[in-house]
Design an enzyme around this catalytic site. Structure first.
Site, mmCIF file in Angstrom:
data_model
loop_
_atom_site.group_PDB
_atom_site.id
_atom_site.type_symbol
_atom_site.label_atom_id
_atom_site.label_comp_id
_atom_site.label_asym_id
_atom_site.label_seq_id
_atom_site.Cartn_x
_atom_site.Cartn_y
_atom_site.Cartn_z
ATOM 1 N N ASP A 132 0.854 -1.188 0.000
ATOM 2 C CA ASP A 132 0.000 0.000 0.000
ATOM 3 C C ASP A 132 0.886 1.233 0.000
ATOM 4 O OD1 ASP A 132 -2.369 1.561 0.171
ATOM 5 O OD2 ASP A 132 -2.128 1.734 2.335
ATOM 6 N N SER A 133 0.287 2.370 -0.282
ATOM 7 C CA SER A 133 1.025 3.632 -0.249
ATOM 8 C C SER A 133 1.321 4.082 1.169
ATOM 9 C CB SER A 133 0.219 4.717 -0.970
ATOM 10 O OG SER A 133 -1.014 4.930 -0.306
ATOM 11 N N CYS A 191 -4.212 -1.144 -2.200
ATOM 12 C CA CYS A 191 -4.223 0.294 -2.485
ATOM 13 C C CYS A 191 -5.031 0.483 -3.752
ATOM 14 C CB CYS A 191 -2.791 0.791 -2.682
ATOM 15 S SG CYS A 191 -2.644 2.502 -3.257
ATOM 16 N N CYS A 214 -10.583 3.822 -0.998
ATOM 17 C CA CYS A 214 -9.206 3.951 -0.526
ATOM 18 C C CYS A 214 -9.143 3.165 0.762
ATOM 19 C CB CYS A 214 -8.842 5.414 -0.286
ATOM 20 S SG CYS A 214 -7.208 5.642 0.484
ATOM 21 N N THR A 215 -8.115 2.355 0.930
ATOM 22 C CA THR A 215 -8.064 1.487 2.104
ATOM 23 C C THR A 215 -7.796 2.243 3.399
ATOM 24 O OG1 THR A 215 -5.768 0.940 1.502
ATOM 25 C CG2 THR A 215 -7.493 -0.636 0.877
ATOM 26 N N HIS A 216 -7.473 3.530 3.309
ATOM 27 C CA HIS A 216 -7.370 4.350 4.521
ATOM 28 C C HIS A 216 -8.755 4.664 5.096
ATOM 29 C CE1 HIS A 216 -3.372 5.196 2.838
ATOM 30 N NE2 HIS A 216 -3.018 5.666 4.021
ATOM 31 N N GLU A 222 -2.943 9.043 8.198
ATOM 32 C CA GLU A 222 -1.491 8.892 8.308
ATOM 33 C C GLU A 222 -0.898 9.722 9.442
ATOM 34 O OE1 GLU A 222 0.580 6.858 6.829
ATOM 35 O OE2 GLU A 222 -0.814 5.967 5.379
#
Length: 280
Positions: A11-12, A75, A186-188, A154
């Site tokens: 992932d990013s 991601c 988005c996985t966030h 983040e």
């Protein structure tokens, strides 16, 4: 291929941990090795070429150094930009997060009005609208890029009142569009799911593309006879970050709520973009 080899996830940043959490719950016998490219996130504003290059760098490290048996692109931006190329060029199965999310959204909607929140890269790619139209031509989609949501996660601010206020302000327009389903592209974003649900209305079904992807991972393991023969201990899981491992550890521990300390390591980006783990 050894069935007891690990599954790799990339992932990013920290968002892909939402996929890891679902995978641990659903296929607990497997070992997982995760890379969050936190130093170069967000991927959303990056060029297509950059995203493809970064994703290949992580994939190559996991294949060459960790001998993974399956790769999950956890991601959405990297899935939209790089999935096809990785599937063509890598010697192992590669799974992305978009198709599963699109299928789940189509099953969930009753009025064919589906919202999508994602990064700039995913929105620009039109990956979700295209996937949904292939499933059901009558679906109408409404997309919004939400890069600020990624930064909230983040920076470990996703429990804060400020985060709740930002999410409410950004998503207010979805009530006007009368969607009944919202894709968290988005996985966030699942880490903000309670605030998102408050913002769009509790009648709106939230589709977590990462959660839906885990079902595909499980089925792929079965179909290709790759399921682990032994039960791996959670202490065998490894979490790499290309930025500050202590900061990453805080988010990972909070989200995964482990019974033991996580094995979080710093993965250094070398030269033009190869990766190397330097034990510290």
């Amino acid at each position: 291929m050894n069935n007891n080899n690990p599954i790799g996830l990339v992932d990013s940043g920290a968002g892909g941990l939402t996929v890891v959490k679902q995978a641990i719950n659903r296929i607990p016998n497997e070992q997982f090795i995760f890379i969050g490219d936190t130093q170069r996130m967000p991927y959303g504003p990056k060029s297509v070429e950059e995203v493809i290059s970064y994703t290949f760098q992580m994939a190559n490290f996991l294949i060459e150094q960790k001998n993974i048996k399956l790769l999950v692109i956890a991601c959405n931006t990297a899935t939209a930009r790089a999935l096809d190329k990785l599937q063509q060029q890598l010697p192992i199965p590669v799974i992305g997060v978009i198709q599963a999310g699109a299928v789940a959204a189509q099953h969930a909607t009753k009025n064919h009005l589906i919202g999508i929140i994602a990064t700039e890269g995913t929105v620009q790619s039109n990956a979700y609208p295209n996937a949904l139209k292939q499933i059901d031509i009558n679906v109408e989609t409404f997309q919004q890029s939400e890069p600020e949501f990624v930064q909230i996660v983040e920076s470990n601010q996703y429990h804060s009142l400020t985060a709740k206020q930002i999410v409410a302000a950004h998503l207010a327009n979805f009530k006007v569009q009368k969607i009944d389903t919202l894709v968290l592209g988005c996985t966030h974003f699942p880490l903000l799911s309670s605030f998102i649900k408050d913002a769009v209305g509790h009648h709106v079904k939230l589709v977590d593309s990462g959660f839906e992807t885990v079902q595909i991972i499980e089925q792929t393991l079965i179909d290709q006879n790759l399921s682990s023969f032994v039960k791996h201990d959670r202490s065998e899981d490894i979490f790499y970050t290309t930025a500050d491992p202590d900061r990453f550890d805080v988010i990972a521990t909070d989200w995964l709520a482990p019974e033991m300390p996580l094995d979080v390591r710093h993965l250094k980006i070398i030269g033009s973009g190869s990766m190397q783990y330097l034990q510290e």
